[in-house]
Design a protein around this motif. Sequence first.
Motif, PDB file in Angstrom:
ATOM      1  N   UNK A  19      -1.882  -1.424 -18.710  1.00 46.05           N
ATOM      2  CA  UNK A  19      -0.694  -1.951 -18.042  1.00 46.05           C
ATOM      3  C   UNK A  19      -1.071  -2.757 -16.802  1.00 46.05           C
ATOM      4  N   UNK A  20      -2.132  -2.330 -16.106  1.00 45.27           N
ATOM      5  CA  UNK A  20      -2.643  -3.141 -14.998  1.00 45.27           C
ATOM      6  C   UNK A  20      -3.096  -4.501 -15.508  1.00 45.27           C
ATOM      7  N   UNK A  21      -3.762  -4.514 -16.662  1.00 44.80           N
ATOM      8  CA  UNK A  21      -4.167  -5.776 -17.275  1.00 44.80           C
ATOM      9  C   UNK A  21      -2.974  -6.614 -17.671  1.00 44.80           C
ATOM     10  N   UNK A  22      -1.892  -5.951 -18.123  1.00 42.90           N
ATOM     11  CA  UNK A  22      -0.676  -6.674 -18.494  1.00 42.90           C
ATOM     12  C   UNK A  22      -0.059  -7.366 -17.280  1.00 42.90           C
ATOM     13  N   UNK A  23      -0.170  -6.751 -16.110  1.00 42.54           N
ATOM     14  CA  UNK A  23       0.343  -7.381 -14.894  1.00 42.54           C
ATOM     15  C   UNK A  23      -0.434  -8.659 -14.569  1.00 42.54           C
ATOM     16  N   UNK A  24      -1.753  -8.616 -14.769  1.00 40.52           N
ATOM     17  CA  UNK A  24      -2.564  -9.825 -14.557  1.00 40.52           C
ATOM     18  C   UNK A  24      -2.178 -10.893 -15.577  1.00 40.52           C
ATOM     19  N   UNK A  25      -1.956 -10.479 -16.809  1.00 42.04           N
ATOM     20  CA  UNK A  25      -1.513 -11.400 -17.857  1.00 42.04           C
ATOM     21  C   UNK A  25      -0.221 -12.094 -17.448  1.00 42.04           C
ATOM     22  N   UNK A  26       0.747 -11.323 -16.953  1.00 40.68           N
ATOM     23  CA  UNK A  26       2.024 -11.903 -16.537  1.00 40.68           C
ATOM     24  C   UNK A  26       1.841 -12.824 -15.327  1.00 40.68           C
ATOM     25  N   UNK A  27       0.955 -12.439 -14.431  1.00 40.06           N
ATOM     26  CA  UNK A  27       0.698 -13.273 -13.255  1.00 40.06           C
ATOM     27  C   UNK A  27       0.177 -14.646 -13.666  1.00 40.06           C
ATOM     28  N   UNK A  28      -0.796 -14.661 -14.571  1.00 40.52           N
ATOM     29  CA  UNK A  28      -1.354 -15.931 -15.031  1.00 40.52           C
ATOM     30  C   UNK A  28      -0.299 -16.748 -15.774  1.00 40.52           C
ATOM     31  N   UNK A  29       0.475 -16.090 -16.633  1.00 36.50           N
ATOM     32  CA  UNK A  29       1.491 -16.801 -17.408  1.00 36.50           C
ATOM     33  C   UNK A  29       2.546 -17.423 -16.495  1.00 36.50           C
ATOM     34  N   UNK A  30       3.011 -16.676 -15.507  1.00 36.85           N
ATOM     35  CA  UNK A  30       4.043 -17.186 -14.601  1.00 36.85           C
ATOM     36  C   UNK A  30       3.508 -18.342 -13.759  1.00 36.85           C
ATOM     37  N   UNK A  31       2.304 -18.179 -13.205  1.00 36.74           N
ATOM     38  CA  UNK A  31       1.716 -19.258 -12.404  1.00 36.74           C
ATOM     39  C   UNK A  31       1.494 -20.508 -13.251  1.00 36.74           C
ATOM     40  N   UNK A  32       1.019 -20.320 -14.475  1.00 35.40           N
ATOM     41  CA  UNK A  32       0.771 -21.475 -15.348  1.00 35.40           C
ATOM     42  C   UNK A  32       2.068 -22.189 -15.686  1.00 35.40           C
ATOM     43  N   UNK A  33       3.168 -21.440 -15.792  1.00 33.96           N
ATOM     44  CA  UNK A  33       4.457 -22.063 -16.063  1.00 33.96           C
ATOM     45  C   UNK A  33       4.963 -22.829 -14.848  1.00 33.96           C
ATOM     46  N   UNK A  34       4.812 -22.243 -13.668  1.00 33.25           N
ATOM     47  CA  UNK A  34       5.259 -22.940 -12.458  1.00 33.25           C
ATOM     48  C   UNK A  34       4.508 -24.253 -12.280  1.00 33.25           C
ATOM     49  N   UNK A  35       3.180 -24.192 -12.468  1.00 36.61           N
ATOM     50  CA  UNK A  35       2.373 -25.416 -12.360  1.00 36.61           C
ATOM     51  C   UNK A  35       2.729 -26.382 -13.482  1.00 36.61           C
ATOM     52  N   UNK A  36       2.842 -25.853 -14.701  1.00 39.72           N
ATOM     53  CA  UNK A  36       3.136 -26.698 -15.854  1.00 39.72           C
ATOM     54  C   UNK A  36       4.484 -27.388 -15.756  1.00 39.72           C
ATOM     55  N   UNK A  37       5.504 -26.663 -15.316  1.00 38.81           N
ATOM     56  CA  UNK A  37       6.839 -27.251 -15.175  1.00 38.81           C
ATOM     57  C   UNK A  37       6.821 -28.365 -14.132  1.00 38.81           C
TER      58      UNK A  37
END
Length: 221
Positions: A19-37
């Motif tokens: 679950x700690x790894x899942x939090x890192x996964x979500x962090x990367x996904x959210x940041x990549x979306x903010x940059x991508x958008x």
Amino acid sequence: MGNYTFQWRQALRALPQMLDGALVTMQIAILSMLIGVTIAVFLAVMRNSKSRWLRAPATAWVEVARNTPALFQIYMAHFGLGSFGIYLSPYVALLAGIAFNNAGYLCETFRGSLRAIPSTQLRAGRSLGMGPATAFRLIVMPQMFRIAFLPTMNQMVWAILMTSLGVTVGMSTDLTGVTQDLNARSFRTFEFFALAALIYYLITKVVMLGARLLAWRLFRY
């Protein structure tokens, strides 16, 4: 196969680490979306421009992002840039690769959304005394994001799943990286990866459910 004994208890004991790894996964996904958008908005405007000098680089970005594997894009960020003396950590390379991919796909989503908005909307803003940039920001962009909202959320799901490619460049703190490490130490491949797959599934389902509820709340009128 017939002699294999499942040990789910061992996998469940490692659930907090996963679950700690899942939090890192979500962090990367959210940041990549903010940059991508952010990048995609500029690319969409450039693609719709009448200037060839603006259209050409935006088109090149979209063509590369949409027509080469995401894995190659992550590899280029991590290994390819090293040829030019630019060394990115696995985390940054994964984030850059996914953001690059997101921007390419979202550009086309936003470009289609912009074409769906009547040009009279922009002219109406200008008639109220707004400058072109202000009219675009206050009138056109909100409508564009409304039209593109659910497709953008689909890209968010894709970004979450793309984070699993980070293991190929040495990423070890996201969900797939943690799962790979646990598997290497225990050899309980089926249990750990089945549990990881369930976590990915639940994350994506929650994201899409949240997106639909948010869309209903924001766009019901």
